[in-house]
Design a protein around this motif. Structure first.
Motif, mmCIF file in Angstrom:
data_model
loop_
_atom_site.group_PDB
_atom_site.id
_atom_site.type_symbol
_atom_site.label_atom_id
_atom_site.label_comp_id
_atom_site.label_asym_id
_atom_site.label_seq_id
_atom_site.Cartn_x
_atom_site.Cartn_y
_atom_site.Cartn_z
ATOM 1 N N ASP A 164 -4.695 1.751 -0.869
ATOM 2 C CA ASP A 164 -4.863 1.858 0.585
ATOM 3 C C ASP A 164 -5.383 0.516 1.086
ATOM 4 O OD1 ASP A 164 -5.174 2.545 3.196
ATOM 5 O OD2 ASP A 164 -6.503 4.270 2.837
ATOM 6 N N PHE A 165 -4.578 -0.097 1.930
ATOM 7 C CA PHE A 165 -4.935 -1.413 2.442
ATOM 8 C C PHE A 165 -6.228 -1.357 3.242
ATOM 9 C CE2 PHE A 165 -4.843 -4.434 5.971
ATOM 10 C CZ PHE A 165 -4.697 -5.641 5.311
ATOM 11 N N GLU A 166 -6.435 -0.265 3.949
ATOM 12 C CA GLU A 166 -7.607 -0.146 4.796
ATOM 13 C C GLU A 166 -8.899 -0.058 3.974
ATOM 14 O OE1 GLU A 166 -4.231 0.158 6.870
ATOM 15 O OE2 GLU A 166 -4.756 1.749 5.426
ATOM 16 N N LYS A 167 -8.801 0.296 2.702
ATOM 17 C CA LYS A 167 -9.988 0.380 1.853
ATOM 18 C C LYS A 167 -10.181 -0.892 1.025
ATOM 19 C CE LYS A 167 -9.963 5.412 1.412
ATOM 20 N NZ LYS A 167 -9.900 6.547 0.470
ATOM 21 N N SER A 168 -9.135 -1.385 0.428
ATOM 22 C CA SER A 168 -9.225 -2.612 -0.400
ATOM 23 C C SER A 168 -7.966 -3.430 -0.169
ATOM 24 C CB SER A 168 -9.346 -2.257 -1.888
ATOM 25 O OG SER A 168 -10.531 -1.511 -2.119
ATOM 26 N N ARG A 169 -8.187 -4.692 0.222
ATOM 27 C CA ARG A 169 -7.046 -5.543 0.534
ATOM 28 C C ARG A 169 -6.620 -6.416 -0.655
ATOM 29 N NH1 ARG A 169 -7.882 -7.413 6.847
ATOM 30 N NH2 ARG A 169 -8.292 -5.326 7.669
ATOM 31 N N GLU A 207 0.833 -1.197 0.000
ATOM 32 C CA GLU A 207 0.000 0.000 0.000
ATOM 33 C C GLU A 207 0.869 1.248 0.000
ATOM 34 O OE1 GLU A 207 -2.353 1.050 3.387
ATOM 35 O OE2 GLU A 207 -1.049 0.011 4.808
ATOM 36 N N ASN A 208 0.261 2.288 -0.467
ATOM 37 C CA ASN A 208 0.939 3.569 -0.603
ATOM 38 C C ASN A 208 2.056 3.535 -1.636
ATOM 39 O OD1 ASN A 208 -0.710 4.565 1.480
ATOM 40 N ND2 ASN A 208 0.766 3.956 3.060
ATOM 41 N N SER A 209 2.030 2.510 -2.535
ATOM 42 C CA SER A 209 3.027 2.485 -3.609
ATOM 43 C C SER A 209 2.763 3.630 -4.566
ATOM 44 C CB SER A 209 2.959 1.150 -4.369
ATOM 45 O OG SER A 209 3.344 0.066 -3.520
ATOM 46 N N PRO A 210 3.796 4.180 -5.157
ATOM 47 C CA PRO A 210 3.594 5.321 -6.062
ATOM 48 C C PRO A 210 2.910 4.905 -7.350
ATOM 49 C CG PRO A 210 5.886 4.641 -6.077
ATOM 50 C CD PRO A 210 5.230 3.826 -5.003
ATOM 51 N N LYS A 211 2.323 5.885 -7.965
ATOM 52 C CA LYS A 211 1.658 5.646 -9.244
ATOM 53 C C LYS A 211 2.701 5.262 -10.302
ATOM 54 C CE LYS A 211 -2.103 8.901 -8.350
ATOM 55 N NZ LYS A 211 -2.809 10.113 -8.804
ATOM 56 N N ASP A 213 -2.835 -8.884 -4.392
ATOM 57 C CA ASP A 213 -2.968 -8.750 -2.932
ATOM 58 C C ASP A 213 -2.204 -7.513 -2.477
ATOM 59 O OD1 ASP A 213 -4.499 -11.053 -2.663
ATOM 60 O OD2 ASP A 213 -2.724 -12.343 -2.551
ATOM 61 N N VAL A 214 -2.848 -6.735 -1.579
ATOM 62 C CA VAL A 214 -2.254 -5.499 -1.049
ATOM 63 C C VAL A 214 -1.640 -5.798 0.316
ATOM 64 C CG1 VAL A 214 -2.650 -3.091 -0.400
ATOM 65 C CG2 VAL A 214 -3.949 -4.113 -2.282
ATOM 66 N N GLN A 215 -0.366 -5.421 0.502
ATOM 67 C CA GLN A 215 0.320 -5.627 1.778
ATOM 68 C C GLN A 215 0.162 -4.373 2.657
ATOM 69 O OE1 GLN A 215 4.382 -6.645 0.881
ATOM 70 N NE2 GLN A 215 3.909 -8.812 0.513
#
Length: 959
Positions: free
Chosen positions: A298-303, A243-247, A326-328
């Motif tokens: 954002d992991f908290e929105k979509s995992r 999560e929070n990886s850049p575009k 999968d989002v870490q």
């Protein structure tokens, strides 16, 4: 409306009560619709909801449910759209807590939102195009776009229909996630020469009531033969992204191949997802198949994400695969601390483990990043207890005392277990409310106060002071006098206590001889409920004052009988005659007595002992000493000021009783005589005082009456007969003599006994009557500033040369003029007054037809009588005269001319004073006198006489 209620209640071993209730309601209910009877389901009474200030606590700010305390029910606050509330989950529920205070309780409530068929199936695109070779074999599959229905369950997409079905049939494949893949299968070979384009309609139908549907147009273009379709290397791809990886971050790369050559082997990649926000987060490179980020993860929105990819060649053949991302999680969220219900005030008598507030913590991270632990600051009488997951109770750990700490700032800090660890804190300011647990305490254990006897009732004696460690009303101290008695009399009749200030006042005037001290108790009571009190003993010491004179015990003074001490004539020096015995009820030095001999018939015979009061002889008694000896002894105390008493001691100097009896028989008569004399003296004093007051009133009345008469006659006209001396003519200002008459009138306080004499001009006070006025007189102080003015009517002119009297020719007593002289001047109408100089001779000038002496005397007597009558009715200094003679009249006092009458030009002087007749006869032979030498300057005014000098002058003139 169908509702399902599931109730789960669990009690924990804490001070707070916990429970859980579940409800199920359909979406799109109108505002105010009933969700459930929460009071009944939780077994609570309505008044408990009201008194506990029940409220709903949610983690977010969106409140769809509201609590009605008065009815105890849950109601729909805002319209609930399940599709907007739960976008990705089939099960949709609202979770919140109901908090109650005093005592602290909370209950968890879950409201399941069931779906209704309010959304029709839709396709992302209204039209879909396919290019199919005519050489496509039967059974070729073409993947179609799935319809999307926001509803779930039976209300979702139920079936598809494809029309017409000449060349193609519809085939559905069920996926493991419950969704259906829609494929179009070629059942009959295509012939481009017959149908270059084919139009089909795909209809999606849901299973709700009423049934709803959506359609999509399919356009098929028939191409030349392309007999090989693209094929992916894997049917399912998997990838992981932080999560929070850049575009632009490449997540994965998919690959497909085509056995054809030429344009039919060129493969194009695309994403076919129609649900969720996959296309907003990811994109695929059409040429190389790289899947990259285009949004914020954002992991908290979509995992995790599922991406459907499509590979197609130019011949229209396609293949599909799935990419699972999968989002870490990353520890990027601080723990959130929420005060579910807090009380800023707690009573200091709160018991142990009393819940102060409920705290809820939440960390949006997962795993160790979401594990939260909380703790509070040290040195506070509170601890945190865990009730359930992420719920804490702040409870008391020890006794509270507001007098030591009235306020606590409690800091709650929560941190997660991530690396690095993130934490947050919140501070709770807690006020300790006061409880009436401290009684008032006096500043002293006992009080002593002193007051001098004969005090004024209401006098402040002393102030007691007590302090209460409590606060506000509990610390408001009132002072109460406890009931007790002093010598059988209630103490409230002696003193009183001010309830607010504690000032002790004397109710009565104390007498040291009756009571020397007394004590009582004062209670200090606070304003708490119930009130606490303490008392203290106050002792009042009364100080003696010299308010009692000595009392003579011996010899006894009786009114009817006579007591006398006998001294034999043979008594030697120092013989003890008697002893005066006296006492003083005061104390201390106020009771120290001394004896002195005030009066005695013979002071050389007796003396009194200063300290003991013994009367002894100081010499040998002789036969010459009188038998009756009367001694007056004064007894004084030593107070300030001292008081005294006198006693009369009768001493008989004799050797036998008959001799004494004969000498003392008149004592009783003397006493009666003295009593009568005192009575008459008092009566005479009263009569004299009455006469004095009466005379004073009469004098004041007479003064007022004369003042009023003077005001009444102020403007009256009295005739004045001018007198012209013989041998002088009236030329009306044209001859040698102007009508100038100078009179100096010397008066006493009684005008009838005044003397009148002629004198020179110039006086202290001048009264002027202007001929143009009607008798108004002004009193003008003869000052230098006025006389210096050239046009002033008061300017002193040189004397006229026609007529002037010498000092010896003036009527009345001879010598210089008397003080308080009043000058009367007649002035002609011209307003000027001329007087002659010192060189001018007197008694010269023409006088046509001079009157006889009898006529002169008659005219002068008539004028004197008129002036005398005016004097009797007018006050001093006022006169109203007629202006028919056109004179200017100046008056200060009006004399009585009947005392002395002098006729100018004649040798006769009429007088009523016999003593002056001889002096008048000696002057009769003189016809004229040489003129007196006039001084160059006017004589200065004489000082005003004092009353004493007035009396001396009056006595001298009478002689």
């Amino acid at each position: 409306m169908n509702r399902q209620v599931l109730l789960f209640i669990s009690f924990l071993f804490l001070d707070s009560v916990c429970g859980q209730v579940s409800y199920s309601i359909p979406e799109e209910m109108s505002r105010g619709s009933l969700v459930g009877n929460i009071a009944q389901d939780l077994g609570l009474e309505i008044k408990r909801l009201v008194s506990g200030k029940a409220k709903i606590y949610t983690r977010n700010n969106d409140e769809y449910i509201e609590l009605n305390r008065e009815r105890g029910v849950l109601l729909v606050k805002e319209r609930i759209d399940r599709e907007a509330l739960c976008t990705e989950t089939a099960l949709c529920a609202l979770h919140f807590q109901i908090i109650l205070e005093n005592p602290m309780e909370f209950y968890s409530v879950t409201v399941q939102i069931t779906d209704i068929n309010d959304n029709a199936p839709t396709f992302e695109t209204s039209e879909m195009e396919f290019k199919i070779s005519e050489s496509a074999i039967t059974g070729a599959k073409f993947v179609l776009e799935k319809a999307v229905d926001l509803d779930v369950g039976i209300n979702g997409v139920h079936s598809y229909q494809l029309k017409p079905t000449d060349n193609f049939a519809l085939k559905l494949h069920n996926n493991a996630d419950g969704n259906k893949n829609v494929e179009m299968v070629l059942q009959k070979p295509l012939d481009r020469e017959k149908h270059e384009q084919i139009f089909l309609v795909l209809t999606a139908v849901d299973g709700g009531e009423p049934q709803m549907s959506g359609t999509m147009m399919i356009l098929i273009t028939v191409l030349d033969a392309n007999d090989n379709a693209p094929v992916f290397t894997q049917h399912t791809y998997k990838a992981t992204v932080t999560e929070n990886s850049p575009k632009g971050t490449v997540v994965a790369t998919v690959t497909a191949s085509d056995a054809d050559q030429g344009s039919y082997s060129k493969i194009t990649y695309s994403i076919t997802n129609t649900l969720g926000n996959v296309r907003k987060m990811f994109e695929v490179n059409k040429e190389n198949g790289e899947v990259s980020l285009i949004g914020n993860i954002d992991f908290e929105k979509s995992r995790h994400f599922e991406i459907n990819l499509l590979a197609s060649d130019d011949g229209g053949l396609t293949d599909s695969c799935k990419l699972i991302v999968d989002v870490q999680d990353v520890n990027d969220n601080k723990p959130e601390i929420n005060m579910m219900s807090k009380s800023n005030v707690i009573s200091e008598d709160a018991k142990l483990n009393t819940v102060v507030t409920m705290i809820n913590t939440e960390d949006l991270d997962s795993g160790e990043n979401g594990n939260v632990k909380c703790f509070i600051s040290e040195n506070v009488p509170f601890i945190l207890k865990t009730s359930t997951n992420n719920f804490y109770s702040l409870v008391t750990d020890s006794d509270l005392d507001r007098e030591r700490h009235s306020e606590y700032n409690i800091t709650v800090t929560c941190s997660d277990e991530g690396v690095p660890s993130l934490s947050s804190s919140v501070t709770l300011t807690l006020q300790i409310s006061d409880v009436n647990d401290n009684a008032p305490v006096f500043e002293r254990s006992s009080y002593e106060a002193y007051i001098v006897e004969n005090n004024t009732p209401g006098l402040s004696i002393f102030t007691v002071k007590a302090r209460d460690a409590d606060w506000n009303q509990n610390a408001r101290v009132s002072y109460i006098l406890e009931d007790s008695s002093v010598s059988g009399v209630p103490v409230s009749s002696y003193v009183s206590v001010s309830a607010d200030s504690g000032v002790i006042h004397a109710v009565r005037s104390f007498d040291y001889e009756q009571i020397k001290d007394f004590q009582f108790r004062v209670k200090a009571q606070d304003g708490g409920s119930p009130p606490l009190s303490s008392n203290v003993t106050v002792k009042i010491m009364i100080q003696d004052q010299n308010d009692n004179p000595p009392q003579v015990l011996y010899p006894v003074q009786t009114g009817g009988s006579l007591v006398a001490e006998m001294v034999p004539r043979s008594a030697d020096v120092g013989y003890l005659v008697t002893k005066v015995v006296a006492v003083d009820v005061d104390s201390g030095q106020n009771a120290w007595l001394s004896y002195k001999l005030q009066k005695a018939t013979d002071r050389a015979l007796f003396e009194v002992g200063l300290q003991n009061g013994e009367i002894r002889t100081i010499r040998q008694v002789t036969d010459k000493d009188a038998v009756k000896q009367r001694l007056t002894v004064i007894v004084e105390d030593n107070g300030q000021p001292s008081r005294s008493a006198t006693v009369i001691v009768n001493v008989a100097v004799a050797d036998s009783f008959p001799e004494v009896l004969s000498e003392f028989t008149d004592f009783t008569h003397d006493k009666e005589y003295n009593d009568n004399l005192t009575f008459y003296l008092v009566l005479a004093l009263a009569v004299v005082s009455f006469l004095f007051i009466t005379c004073l009133v009469v004098i004041i009345s007479v003064k007022i009456y004369r003042w009023r008469q003077s005001r009444i006659l102020y403007h009256s006209n009295l005739p004045v007969i001018p007198y012209y001396p013989p041998r002088y003519s009236d030329t009306l200002g044209t001859g040698t003599l102007q009508h100038v008459y100078n009179y100096e009138v010397c008066r006493t306080t009684d005008s009838r006994k005044s003397d009148c004499k002629f004198g020179r001009a110039g006086s202290q006070n001048v009264l002027i009557m202007d001929p143009s006025s009607t008798g108004t007189m002004q009193r003008i102080q003869s000052e230098k500033s006025i006389l210096d003015e050239p046009d002033s009517p008061l300017e002193q002119k040189p004397p006229n040369n026609d007529w002037r009297f010498t000092q010896g020719q003036r009527p009345g007593p001879s010598g210089p003029h008397m003080p308080y002289g009043t000058h009367i001047r007649w002035t002609p109408k011209s307003g000027t007054r001329a007087t002659g100089g010192p060189e001018v001779a007197m008694g010269t000038g023409p006088w046509p037809q001079p009157p006889t002496e009898a006529e002169q005397l008659q005219a002068l007597m008539a004028a004197a009588n008129e002036v005398s009558e005016a004097t009797a009715t007018l006050g001093p200094g006022t006169m109203g005269l007629s202006t028919r003679y056109s004179p200017q009249f100046t008056l200060q006092h009006v004399p009585d001319y009947r005392q002395n009458v002098y006729i100018p030009g004649s040798t006769a002087t009429l007088t009523s004073n016999p003593q002056q007749q001889q002096a008048t006869a000696q002057q009769a032979t003189q016809q004229a006198l040489p003129p007196p030498q006039a001084s160059g300057q006017p004589e200065p005014p004489k000082a005003a006489q004092t009353p004493a000098s007035k009396k001396k002058s009056t006595k001298k003139e009478k002689k």
